[in-house]
Design a protein around this motif. Structure first.
Motif, PDB file in Angstrom:
ATOM      1  N   UNK A 383       0.586  -1.035   0.358  1.00 17.02           N
ATOM      2  CA  UNK A 383       0.225  -0.136   0.240  1.00 17.02           C
ATOM      3  C   UNK A 383       0.721   1.868   0.430  1.00 17.02           C
ATOM      4  N   UNK A 384       0.754   2.342  -1.420  1.00 11.81           N
ATOM      5  CA  UNK A 384       1.162   3.617  -1.187  1.00 11.81           C
ATOM      6  C   UNK A 384       0.514   4.940  -0.660  1.00 11.81           C
ATOM      7  N   UNK A 390      -2.285   0.545   6.840  1.00 11.34           N
ATOM      8  CA  UNK A 390      -1.393  -0.994   6.167  1.00 11.34           C
ATOM      9  C   UNK A 390      -1.858  -2.054   5.122  1.00 11.34           C
ATOM     10  N   UNK A 391      -1.220  -2.967   4.688  1.00  7.72           N
ATOM     11  CA  UNK A 391      -2.026  -4.486   3.805  1.00  7.72           C
ATOM     12  C   UNK A 391      -1.875  -5.558   5.730  1.00  7.72           C
ATOM     13  N   UNK A 392      -3.007  -5.911   5.544  1.00 10.56           N
ATOM     14  CA  UNK A 392      -3.243  -7.236   6.234  1.00 10.56           C
ATOM     15  C   UNK A 392      -3.703  -8.450   5.375  1.00 10.56           C
ATOM     16  N   UNK A 417      -4.996   6.230  -1.012  1.00 11.06           N
ATOM     17  CA  UNK A 417      -4.725   5.467  -0.897  1.00 11.06           C
ATOM     18  C   UNK A 417      -4.558   3.809  -2.510  1.00 11.06           C
ATOM     19  N   UNK A 418      -3.550   4.392  -2.565  1.00 12.19           N
ATOM     20  CA  UNK A 418      -3.182   3.212  -3.810  1.00 12.19           C
ATOM     21  C   UNK A 418      -2.670   2.219  -3.195  1.00 12.19           C
ATOM     22  N   UNK A 433      -4.597   0.166  -7.402  1.00  7.81           N
ATOM     23  CA  UNK A 433      -5.750   0.674  -7.329  1.00  7.81           C
ATOM     24  C   UNK A 433      -6.072   1.096  -6.546  1.00  7.81           C
ATOM     25  N   UNK A 434      -6.497   2.414  -6.808  1.00 11.37           N
ATOM     26  CA  UNK A 434      -6.692   3.608  -5.864  1.00 11.37           C
ATOM     27  C   UNK A 434      -8.107   3.105  -4.912  1.00 11.37           C
ATOM     28  N   UNK A 435      -7.389   3.985  -3.347  1.00 11.37           N
ATOM     29  CA  UNK A 435      -8.964   4.109  -2.914  1.00 11.37           C
ATOM     30  C   UNK A 435      -9.164   5.767  -2.132  1.00 11.37           C
ATOM     31  N   UNK A 436      -9.806   5.593  -2.417  1.00 12.75           N
ATOM     32  CA  UNK A 436     -10.273   7.084  -0.722  1.00 12.75           C
ATOM     33  C   UNK A 436     -11.251   7.429   0.186  1.00 12.75           C
TER      34      UNK A 436
END
Length: 835
Positions: A383-384, A390-392, A417-418, A433-436
């Protein structure tokens, strides 16, 4: 009850063992195995009990091609169902592994089974042609090499390792460099010179044997024709060219350029480049060669999945008669390209996130997949930016986007978040994939002013309602949490004006919405110099938060006070000098005596004035208005002392009228005038007049006529006394007058009550500060050339003991320099002396 739990326990144990074991079963089976051959006990290896394979419907999942193995329903064993040909399945790839998916129902489970098909020696070496013709010039020297087209074997490993043998001959031998790489050099070497006249054609048999047990062989007949005349064939700079090219490269790309040389001259050295006679049509559709330059270019689109390498024989032929040729082999290796990027989906999203959300809160659920296999299908996710999310990994291909750090909406109100996915290919392919994620606000920030202390300068005499400054407090919260209102804090400051304490709210006010600070009344520097107070900013949150700032309001002096003449100082003047007086703040009429014959520089009188302003606005200068030119008197520019400009003569008349203008240095300047009448008398008369005066030596005149009458009466009395003294003691008077004129002091000392401070001029332009109310002034011989000035207090000192002793316990230590004024004000009015 225990019987019912036993299957469930076995399923759980099986799932745990399967998770620990990586979830994959591997088997191996040789190619060409007969149908019905048992590959492995699949049901038992998967942990199924006897009879469960059929009950739970253990079966293979079709993969889009006809499967050569199947699951036996009764036993659950994996058996061969049809012919397995490793070369058909995998070609030259090694090892040859088939990936199978096994499905078990009730409960539904999917298992991965890897089946490796091992190679057997079932393919004999095969030459491209049955007969190969070679043209060799009779002038060829022993050791000459003639490339041969090697055989190929569809098997792999040791079964594909080839060795070559040549039928017995005294003219030729076989050279084979390496036996593991099928593209290694194979050449026919001339061991004995040829003689076309004795043997025109040599027929040899080339045999290729593989490394299998037993080995298989293939043969080709070599027909060697001995040529005459043109005895130098073109030679390549290397026998084998290797080049790597990516699949999908653009057609027209130059792969490599061949280079061959011919030692012949003229026409026999002209070379053209050709594909070998055995190059297939498919190769010619994919590649092309330039006959003149030797460039091999790409014609079609390469696909690694169709063919991973091309072996091409290239001939360099000269134009001799007969033509001679040189040969080389070109190996084009096609590099695999990772052409399937990962895919990312957002399956669930929970927004907005409150800024006080706990660490670990799940924001979104994501799913990731890649259609490639092997390393190209292994996906790494990140995740950036790396924080605060963070990713789990939850399970294969699924991730949770969680909160890892505390949020602050005032710092970042919304996050883009990308989620980035990258496979293990070379080079890797990526997808994102972008997450707003918006952040909702809570009231966690108090209003904060830009600075803790504001310094505001306001000119005196400003109009009521004039804007003094704009204060601004920042509250990073939003909506009501960030809406700020301003007010002057109660009890937050004030000042003493006229001996009475007044709160700051009586002088200034602040607009509740804009923070505009404005004056409620005009400010007077002479009453108020500094006003310090606090301004409060409160937001509209629940509960409300507030912040404070201190405002220091400095009133800047304006030149709104004209100089005022001071009354005469106490005490009388000495001989030849006069005192000083003033008639009020306006113009004043003064008078003084001066003796005829007084030398230049003799102080006659001193004009004293004061200005209620401060700084340059209170810095006074004295100038003579009349008479102008070469008059007998002059006035000190900053001291106000009236002195003789030259020796006084009888021609100057009995009386001189001087107009002194006192100006400050303000913009615009303000001034006051004083009229000084100087009576010119004999030295003795001046001394007697000075001795008989009970008040100050310089008196205010009521008018021109009163002055003349007083001067005439005084003169008659003086002459009468002089006549009596002359008759009685002419000689003694002469001696006294001579001694008085010879030893008379050349400077006048003016003093007032209280302890005196003697200030003597040294250099023009320096400032000194004194807090005493009475001073003594000493003018030395050089006073006529130095500008000695005494600045009186800005306003008269208050009566009482303070006028004698100054500020109790406040010994000032402040200096003002002409080049740059640095001033620290004390509580009581300062008195300035410029030396």
């Amino acid at each position: 009850m225990g019987v019912w739990w036993a299957p469930a326990v076995r399923v759980l144990v099986l799932q745990a063992a399967w998770a620990l074991g990586g979830g994959q079963v591997r088997y191996s089976v040789p190619e060409e195995a007969k149908a019905g051959t048992v590959v492995g006990r699949l049901a038992q290896d998967l942990g199924l009990e006897a009879g469960e394979a059929e009950a739970r419907r253990l079966r293979l999942v079709a993969q889009g091609r006809r499967a050569s193995v199947e699951v036996s329903g009764a036993s659950g064993a994996l058996v061969v169902s049809s012919r397995l040909d490793r070369e058909e399945l995998c070609g030259k790839s090694a090892p040859c592994a088939l990936r199978l998916e096994v499905l078990v129902e009730r409960p539904l489970r999917v298992f991965h089974v890897e089946l490796e098909v091992t190679d057997i020696n079932d393919n004999a070496p095969l030459f491209p042609v049955n007969e190969e013709a070679l043209n060799i010039a009779e002038s060829s020297v022993p050791g000459s090499r003639f490339p041969l087209e090697g055989a190929s074997d569809a098997d792999t490993g040791a079964n594909a390792q080839l060795s070559y043998a040549l039928s017995p001959t005294e003219h030729f031998s076989l050279e084979h460099q390496g036996n593991k790489d099928q593209s290694a050099s194979l050449a026919l070497v001339l061991t004995k010179p040829l003689d076309r006249e004795s043997v025109a054609v040599h027929r040899l048999v080339l045999t290729a044997s593989d490394g299998g047990r037993p080995p298989l062989t293939g043969t080709v007949e070599l027909v060697i024709s001995v040529l005459d005349v043109n005895d130098n064939a073109p030679q390549f700079n290397q026998s084998v060219y290797k080049v790597e090219v990516l699949e999908g490269s653009e057609p027209g790309s130059v792969l490599l350029t061949l280079s061959a040389t011919d030692l012949d001259e003229g026409f026999n050295s002209n070379i053209m480049y050709l594909f070998g006679r055995h190059v297939t049509t498919k190769v010619k559709e994919m590649l092309t060669i330039d006959e003149n330059r030797g460039e091999i270019r790409l014609r079609g689109k390469l696909d690694y999945e169709e063919m991973d390498s091309y072996e091409i024989t290239v001939e360099a032929r000269d134009k001799g008669s007969p033509p001679l040729s040189g040969h080389c082999k070109v190996v084009v290796e096609v590099l695999d390209v990772n052409d399937n990027a990962p895919e990312v989906w957002v399956t669930s999203l929970s927004v907005p996130v409150p800024e006080d959300a706990a660490v670990g809160t799940v924001v979104a659920l994501l799913s990731v997949s890649d259609r490639d296999s092997g390393a190209n299908g292994r996906v790494r996710c990140a995740v950036w930016p790396a924080s605060p999310f963070g990713l789990v990994a939850t399970f294969a291909g699924s991730y949770s986007l969680v909160l890892r750090e505390a949020l602050d909406r005032e710092r970042v109100a919304e996050y883009e978040v990308e989620v980035r996915a990258e496979d293990g290919g070379a080079p890797p392919l990526r997808a994102s994939r972008g997450v707003r994620v918006p952040v909702s606000d809570v009231n966690d920030n108090a209003p904060a002013f830009a600075q803790a202390v504001y310094t505001v300068l306001a000119r005196e005499n400003n109009a009521a309602g004039a804007e003094l400054a704009r204060l601004w407090a920042r509250d990073p919260d939003e909506a009501g949490n960030g809406r700020v209102s301003y007010s002057v804090a109660e009890g937050g400051g004030g000042a003493v004006s006229g001996g009475v304490w007044r709160s700051a709210s009586s002088y200034v006010s602040v607009d509740a919405e804009s923070g505009r600070l404005w004056a409620l009344q005009p400010l007077d520097y002479e009453e108020l110099q500094v006003l310090q107070f606090e301004v409060r900013a409160v937001d509209a949150g629940e509960p409300p938060l507030c912040g404070n700032a201190t405002v220091q309001l400095f009133v800047v002096d304006e030149n709104d006070n004209a100089p005022a003449l001071l009354p005469p100082a106490g005490g009388g003047p000495g001989p030849g000098a006069a005192g000083e007086a003033a008639s009020g703040p306006g113009s004043g009429a003064l008078w003084a005596w001066a003796a005829w014959g007084a030398p230049a520089g003799q102080v006659v009188a001193k004009i004293r004035a004061v200005d209620a302003d401060s700084g340059y606005n209170a810095w006074l200068r004295y100038e003579l208005w009349e008479p102008r030119g070469k008059g007998p008197f002059r006035v000190g520019l900053y001291s106000g002392e009236v002195s003789t400009a030259r020796a006084l003569e009888e021609a100057d008349g009995p009386r001189q009228r001087l107009v002194v203008v006192v100006r400050d240095h303000g913009e615009p300047a303000r001034s006051v005038t004083a009229t000084l009448s100087v009576s010119l008398v004999e030295g003795a008369e001046a001394a007697l007049a000075a001795a008989g005066s009970s008040g100050p030596g310089l008196r205010a005149a009521a008018g021109a006529e009163g002055d003349a009458a007083a001067a005439a009466a005084a003169s008659a009395n003086v002459w009468l006394v002089v006549a009596i003294c002359a008759v009685s003691s002419l000689f003694l008077l002469a001696v006294v007058l001579y001694g008085a004129s010879r030893w008379a002091p050349r400077a006048a000392v003016l003093s007032g009550p209280g302890p005196a401070t003697l200030v003597c001029a040294s250099e023009v332009g320096s400032w000194s500060y004194s807090q005493r109310q009475s001073r003594s002034l000493c003018v030395t011989d050089g006073a006529g050339k130095s500008d000695l000035m005494v600045f009186s207090p800005n306003f008269p000192p208050p009566p009482g003991p303070a006028s004698e002793s100054g500020c109790a316990g406040k010994e000032p230590s402040v200096s003002l320099f002409a080049s740059g004024m640095n001033l620290r004000r004390e509580r009581c009015p300062p008195q300035w002396e410029l030396v």
